[in-house]
Design a protein around this motif. Structure first.
Motif, PDB file in Angstrom:
ATOM      1  N   VAL A 321       0.826  -1.218   0.000  1.00 11.83           N
ATOM      2  CA  VAL A 321       0.000   0.000   0.000  1.00 11.83           C
ATOM      3  C   VAL A 321       0.859   1.265   0.000  1.00 11.83           C
ATOM      4  O   VAL A 321       0.502   2.269  -0.616  1.00 11.83           O
ATOM      5  CB  VAL A 321      -1.005   0.001   1.183  1.00 11.83           C
ATOM      6  CG1 VAL A 321      -0.316   0.282   2.507  1.00 11.83           C
ATOM      7  CG2 VAL A 321      -2.122   0.983   0.915  1.00 11.83           C
ATOM      8  N   THR A 322       2.006   1.211   0.656  1.00  9.62           N
ATOM      9  CA  THR A 322       2.861   2.406   0.705  1.00  9.62           C
ATOM     10  C   THR A 322       3.244   2.839  -0.707  1.00  9.62           C
ATOM     11  O   THR A 322       3.296   4.027  -1.013  1.00  9.62           O
ATOM     12  CB  THR A 322       4.108   2.129   1.571  1.00  9.62           C
ATOM     13  OG1 THR A 322       3.673   1.589   2.819  1.00  9.62           O
ATOM     14  CG2 THR A 322       4.909   3.389   1.818  1.00  9.62           C
ATOM     15  N   GLY A 323       3.479   1.863  -1.572  1.00 16.68           N
ATOM     16  CA  GLY A 323       3.808   2.168  -2.960  1.00 16.68           C
ATOM     17  C   GLY A 323       2.604   2.662  -3.758  1.00 16.68           C
ATOM     18  O   GLY A 323       2.766   3.319  -4.781  1.00 16.68           O
ATOM     19  N   GLY A 402       5.567   1.247   8.461  1.00 15.50           N
ATOM     20  CA  GLY A 402       5.374  -0.182   8.300  1.00 15.50           C
ATOM     21  C   GLY A 402       5.469  -0.985   9.572  1.00 15.50           C
ATOM     22  O   GLY A 402       4.921  -2.078   9.651  1.00 15.50           O
ATOM     23  N   GLU A 403       6.172  -0.481  10.557  1.00 12.40           N
ATOM     24  CA  GLU A 403       6.361  -1.214  11.802  1.00 12.40           C
ATOM     25  C   GLU A 403       6.851  -0.218  12.837  1.00 12.40           C
ATOM     26  O   GLU A 403       7.269   0.886  12.478  1.00 12.40           O
ATOM     27  CB  GLU A 403       7.377  -2.354  11.620  1.00 12.40           C
ATOM     28  CG  GLU A 403       8.433  -1.965  10.652  1.00 12.40           C
ATOM     29  CD  GLU A 403       9.613  -2.899  10.525  1.00 12.40           C
ATOM     30  OE1 GLU A 403       9.849  -3.727  11.399  1.00 12.40           O
ATOM     31  OE2 GLU A 403      10.325  -2.737   9.546  1.00 12.40           O
ATOM     32  N   PRO A 404       6.806  -0.615  14.103  1.00  9.18           N
ATOM     33  CA  PRO A 404       7.305   0.304  15.121  1.00  9.18           C
ATOM     34  C   PRO A 404       8.798   0.566  14.910  1.00  9.18           C
ATOM     35  O   PRO A 404       9.534  -0.353  14.553  1.00  9.18           O
ATOM     36  CB  PRO A 404       7.087  -0.460  16.430  1.00  9.18           C
ATOM     37  CG  PRO A 404       6.103  -1.539  16.111  1.00  9.18           C
ATOM     38  CD  PRO A 404       6.305  -1.869  14.669  1.00  9.18           C
ATOM     39  N   TRP A 429      -0.014   3.696   9.877  1.00  7.53           N
ATOM     40  CA  TRP A 429      -1.219   3.517   9.050  1.00  7.53           C
ATOM     41  C   TRP A 429      -1.254   2.090   8.567  1.00  7.53           C
ATOM     42  O   TRP A 429      -0.424   1.267   8.960  1.00  7.53           O
ATOM     43  CB  TRP A 429      -1.269   4.533   7.906  1.00  7.53           C
ATOM     44  CG  TRP A 429      -0.123   4.521   6.922  1.00  7.53           C
ATOM     45  CD1 TRP A 429       1.181   4.844   7.178  1.00  7.53           C
ATOM     46  CD2 TRP A 429      -0.203   4.227   5.528  1.00  7.53           C
ATOM     47  NE1 TRP A 429       1.916   4.763   6.017  1.00  7.53           N
ATOM     48  CE2 TRP A 429       1.096   4.395   4.998  1.00  7.53           C
ATOM     49  CE3 TRP A 429      -1.243   3.853   4.674  1.00  7.53           C
ATOM     50  CZ2 TRP A 429       1.389   4.166   3.639  1.00  7.53           C
ATOM     51  CZ3 TRP A 429      -0.957   3.645   3.336  1.00  7.53           C
ATOM     52  CH2 TRP A 429       0.347   3.806   2.832  1.00  7.53           C
ATOM     53  N   GLN A 430      -2.218   1.750   7.706  1.00  4.29           N
ATOM     54  CA  GLN A 430      -2.432   0.363   7.268  1.00  4.29           C
ATOM     55  C   GLN A 430      -2.953   0.335   5.835  1.00  4.29           C
ATOM     56  O   GLN A 430      -3.475   1.341   5.342  1.00  4.29           O
ATOM     57  CB  GLN A 430      -3.505  -0.289   8.141  1.00  4.29           C
ATOM     58  CG  GLN A 430      -3.276  -0.178   9.621  1.00  4.29           C
ATOM     59  CD  GLN A 430      -4.459  -0.728  10.388  1.00  4.29           C
ATOM     60  OE1 GLN A 430      -5.567  -0.218  10.320  1.00  4.29           O
ATOM     61  NE2 GLN A 430      -4.220  -1.797  11.130  1.00  4.29           N
ATOM     62  N   THR A 431      -2.886  -0.829   5.225  1.00  4.78           N
ATOM     63  CA  THR A 431      -3.485  -1.023   3.902  1.00  4.78           C
ATOM     64  C   THR A 431      -4.931  -0.512   3.920  1.00  4.78           C
ATOM     65  O   THR A 431      -5.384   0.159   2.998  1.00  4.78           O
ATOM     66  CB  THR A 431      -3.475  -2.522   3.542  1.00  4.78           C
ATOM     67  OG1 THR A 431      -2.129  -3.001   3.647  1.00  4.78           O
ATOM     68  CG2 THR A 431      -3.996  -2.761   2.132  1.00  4.78           C
ATOM     69  N   HIS A 543       6.381  -6.445   6.423  1.00  3.42           N
ATOM     70  CA  HIS A 543       5.415  -7.163   5.588  1.00  3.42           C
ATOM     71  C   HIS A 543       4.425  -7.886   6.484  1.00  3.42           C
ATOM     72  O   HIS A 543       4.803  -8.583   7.415  1.00  3.42           O
ATOM     73  CB  HIS A 543       6.105  -8.199   4.690  1.00  3.42           C
ATOM     74  CG  HIS A 543       7.129  -7.606   3.775  1.00  3.42           C
ATOM     75  ND1 HIS A 543       6.982  -6.369   3.216  1.00  3.42           N
ATOM     76  CD2 HIS A 543       8.308  -8.087   3.334  1.00  3.42           C
ATOM     77  CE1 HIS A 543       8.024  -6.106   2.458  1.00  3.42           C
ATOM     78  NE2 HIS A 543       8.856  -7.131   2.517  1.00  3.42           N
ATOM     79  N   ARG A 544       3.160  -7.737   6.136  1.00  8.36           N
ATOM     80  CA  ARG A 544       2.115  -8.382   6.926  1.00  8.36           C
ATOM     81  C   ARG A 544       1.936  -9.828   6.528  1.00  8.36           C
ATOM     82  O   ARG A 544       1.769 -10.122   5.356  1.00  8.36           O
ATOM     83  CB  ARG A 544       0.804  -7.649   6.677  1.00  8.36           C
ATOM     84  CG  ARG A 544       0.464  -6.717   7.746  1.00  8.36           C
ATOM     85  CD  ARG A 544      -0.661  -5.849   7.289  1.00  8.36           C
ATOM     86  NE  ARG A 544      -1.949  -6.501   7.510  1.00  8.36           N
ATOM     87  CZ  ARG A 544      -3.093  -5.821   7.484  1.00  8.36           C
ATOM     88  NH1 ARG A 544      -3.087  -4.537   7.245  1.00  8.36           N
ATOM     89  NH2 ARG A 544      -4.222  -6.439   7.691  1.00  8.36           N
ATOM     90  N   MET A 545       1.949 -10.719   7.508  1.00  8.52           N
ATOM     91  CA  MET A 545       1.793 -12.145   7.238  1.00  8.52           C
ATOM     92  C   MET A 545       0.798 -12.713   8.245  1.00  8.52           C
ATOM     93  O   MET A 545       0.921 -12.462   9.427  1.00  8.52           O
ATOM     94  CB  MET A 545       3.118 -12.887   7.472  1.00  8.52           C
ATOM     95  CG  MET A 545       4.328 -12.365   6.728  1.00  8.52           C
ATOM     96  SD  MET A 545       4.297 -12.603   4.956  1.00  8.52           S
ATOM     97  CE  MET A 545       3.252 -13.966   4.739  1.00  8.52           C
TER      98      MET A 545
END
Ligand code: WTA
Length: 665
Positions: A321-323, A402-404, A429-431, A543-545
């Motif tokens: 999403v950042t891209g 993307g992460e803390p 933020w988030q997707t 990356h979210r998994m």
């Protein structure tokens, strides 16, 4: 949530360092000083719809102006600017042809090998129009879904813009996902075409793309794909299926450089982006054209304080999403010059980021904590790649996403990259949120390392307990957003029920958006610190998994009977994947265990993609379970960390199993 004890939280709550915005920065900033921030928040609080309507009129060129701002009649399926019409590509490109930006560089493309190509707004517009006309010539039209499986390139951005131009909904699939993951997304989206490249270049290596598309399409069950459009990146030999496959350069050859944009309703789905959730298959997060674009443009101005002569560089991939927000749409919507980078941070050496900043005089740099942490390590090993060896005088603002970001990494970034001159915006933020939610404003907010500070004006974030009641500052809880906002997820593609239950759970009253993260606010400042996911979602290198996705991949292996996956704190990647596996045959040991672990790792790589490969695999005769058969993940997390179990294990069916699971293969 107690299971998510976070180091960041501990550090940040004790964090006493505060960095006020530099006066010179604040003087010129779009939002200058906390009074300006407070004023915007007050405007949103007193007239929520009026606030958003004003911003939407000021930041977006509407083909047909909207008269309705927010429609809550079918909550939580909110509609924003419902009767307005616009085109996202028009707002990204055409309006830059008449406002003095036509000959300004839109994209500086830095290839893996350092080759540079540029496109002005005029050139990019022509390229996108030809691409769009090419898509139309293949019968692709408004409402169709198009999968983009591409490397980082001007063509990748142009592909997204071309879809938007003709009203087709794009779904970008990260180039690191496997044929199986791609297959699953093509089917769920019901896509009519795939846009891909022959290969991608990363770190001096060429990696296949087109052959993976072929593999995905051969997996069967796909009835909707008519076209595969291939961008020639490396010129390697690839298979071509007559009638289905077309070279991009042949498709656009002879097409007109003008393409009237397809005007769409504000709620028209601009894109679907698949992301991991706590259960089952990936969710197709659906975003609407108007609200998304507004927030992409506005956060470029607010959070990044973008100015006409800035050179902006977001190092994300268009597959995330950042891209989408901060490469494919946001920078173009505000007429900025941006760097698009094909390569990896460590090639040809780990100073590549700093070298590229010097080379293109980057002024705003936006990257992930994992990258920073790995580059800190690399420069400890090889001082030649330390940022101090490269000219960073062009920088004026840094960002993290993307992460803390742990305070140590924050301080290193601040001192060594930003030379203690550049504010850092730690953007949470988030997707699903489409753009920044909680972030400092560089000309206003005093910074505290490890805290994403305060929500943007108009974003009504809060921390509540499990019943939805507000918790006082200083007490941890569940992060929610109390009011809908324009760039929010509209639904999960094909699955509105899952949308409602995942994000607007009844337990919280059905009205609050549940982010899925835990958070805590500082007692004195009210600043937010994100303490990590409260569901079964891992964050590995940003990356979210989903743990469930990895578990189902593992049990798909013929030898695996059962698997449980947990996250383990990792110094570089934030979290790493640790899998506990029970086989259908006897538990292996020694070399056998190692061999099988490698096989399982590769299996997961094939099933999902290399990013999902477990770092550690441990074999047991069973998993720790309660008498009712529930796997005790909490205990597995403790084991993964290598810590001693102090919890009461008397409810376990099989406490002896814990001993076996201590060792990794
Ligand atoms: C995490 C990426 C702490 C969080 C834009 C969130 C963060 C998930 C931050 C979304 C941050 C993102 N500080 N945690 N600044 N930014 N996260 O959808 O857990 O890939 O829920 O969007 O990343 O990941 P996603």
């Amino acid at each position: 949530m107690a299971e998510n004890e976070s180091k960041t939280e501990e550090f940040t709550l004790q964090e006493s360092r505060v960095f006020a915005p530099p006066a010179a920065f604040a003087a010129k900033a779009a939002i200058s000083g906390m009074e300006a921030y407070d004023k915007l928040c007050a405007e949103a609080a007193s007239d929520y719809e009026g606030f958003w309507a004003r911003l939407a009129r000021e930041n977006i060129d509407w083909h047909k102006p909207f008269t309705s701002t927010l429609d809550e009649s079918n909550a939580p399926f909110y509609k924003w600017f419902g009767d307005g019409q616009l085109n996202a590509s028009y707002n990204s490109l055409d309006r830059n042809l008449t406002n003095g930006n036509a000959d300004k560089t839109a994209i500086i493309f830095e290839a893996d090998d350092g080759t540079v190509t540029r496109a002005t707004y005029r050139e990019l517009h022509a390229r996108v129009c030809k691409f769009a006309n090419g898509l139309k010539s293949r019968g692709i039209k408004k409402g169709d879904r198009v999968i983009i499986y591409m490397s980082m390139s001007i063509e990748g951005v142009a592909a997204m813009q071309a879809c938007a131009r003709i009203g087709a909904t794009h779904s970008v699939v990260f180039g690191g996902f496997s044929a199986k993951s791609l297959h699953e997304r093509i089917i769920d989206a019901g896509a009519v075409a795939v846009i891909t490249a022959d290969e991608q270049l990363r770190g001096g290596k060429s990696l296949p793309l087109k052959s993976i598309v072929d593999e995905a399409l051969a997996l069967g069950g796909i009835t909707t794909i008519r076209d595969v459009i291939v961008y020639k990146r490396t010129g390697s030999n690839i298979a071509f299926q007559e009638g289905r496959d077309t070279w991009l350069h042949e498709l656009v050859d002879g097409q007109s450089a003008e393409c009237e944009p397809e005007w769409v309703d504000a709620e028209h789905p601009l894109f679907i982006l698949y992301t991991s959730g706590s259960t089952g298959t990936p969710k197709g997060v659906q975003h609407a054209t108007g609200g998304f674009l507004l927030w992409a443009a506005l956060t470029m101005k607010w959070t990044f304080d973008i100015k006409p002569d800035d050179v902006f560089w977001c190092t994300a991939d268009i597959g995330w999403v950042t891209g989408h927000t901060y490469i494919a749409y946001g920078p173009l919507a505000v007429g900025a010059t941006q760097v698009v980078f094909e390569g990896v941070p460590t090639f040809p050496h780990a100073g590549r980021f700093w070298e590229t900043i010097a080379k293109h005089k980057v002024s705003i740099f936006y990257t992930a904590p994992t990258a920073i942490r790995s580059l800190i390590k690399a420069s400890d090993v090889d001082p030649k790649v330390h940022p101090r060896n490269f000219d960073r005088s062009s920088l004026r603002l840094l960002g993290s996403v993307g992460e803390p970001i742990n305070p140590e990494a924050w301080m290193w970034y601040y001192k060594n990259v930003g030379e203690e001159r550049c504010p850092i915006v730690d953007t949470f933020w988030q997707t699903e949120t489409g753009g920044h939610m909680i972030t400092p404003l560089p000309g206003a907010t005093p910074l505290v390392p490890g805290s994403c500070t305060l929500p943007l004006p108009g974003i009504m974030t809060a921390i509540v307990d499990e019943s939805g009641a507000d918790v006082p500052n200083g007490q941890g809880g569940i992060l929610v957003v109390k009011r809908p906002w324009p760039s929010m997820i509209r639904t999960i593609w094909n699955n509105p029920d899952r949308f409602r239950t995942s994000y607007f759970p009844d337990e919280l009253g059905g009205k609050y958006y549940l982010a899925g993260d835990g958070a805590i606010r500082n007692k004195d400042t009210g600043y937010f610190t994100i303490t990590g996911r409260i569901d079964d979602v891992l964050n590995v290198s940003g990356h979210r998994m989903g743990t469930m996705e990895i578990e189902s991949a593992l049990v798909g292996h013929p030898l695996v009977a059962e698997a449980a996956v947990v996250g383990k704190p990792d110094e570089t990647t934030g979290e790493s994947i640790c899998a506990f596996v029970v086989l259908k045959q006897a538990r292996p040991s020694g070399e056998d265990a190692k061999k099988l672990a490698t096989e399982l790792r590769n299996w997961v790589g094939k099933e999902i993609g290399p990013i999902a490969k477990p770092k550690e695999i441990r074999f047991g005769d069973n998993l720790p379970k309660t008498r009712s058969g529930k796997i005790m993940r909490r205990l597995l997390r403790v084991l993964a960390k290598g810590e001693t179990i102090t919890q009461d294990v008397s409810t376990l069916e099989n406490p002896a199993i814990l001993e076996q699971l201590k060792e990794s293969a």
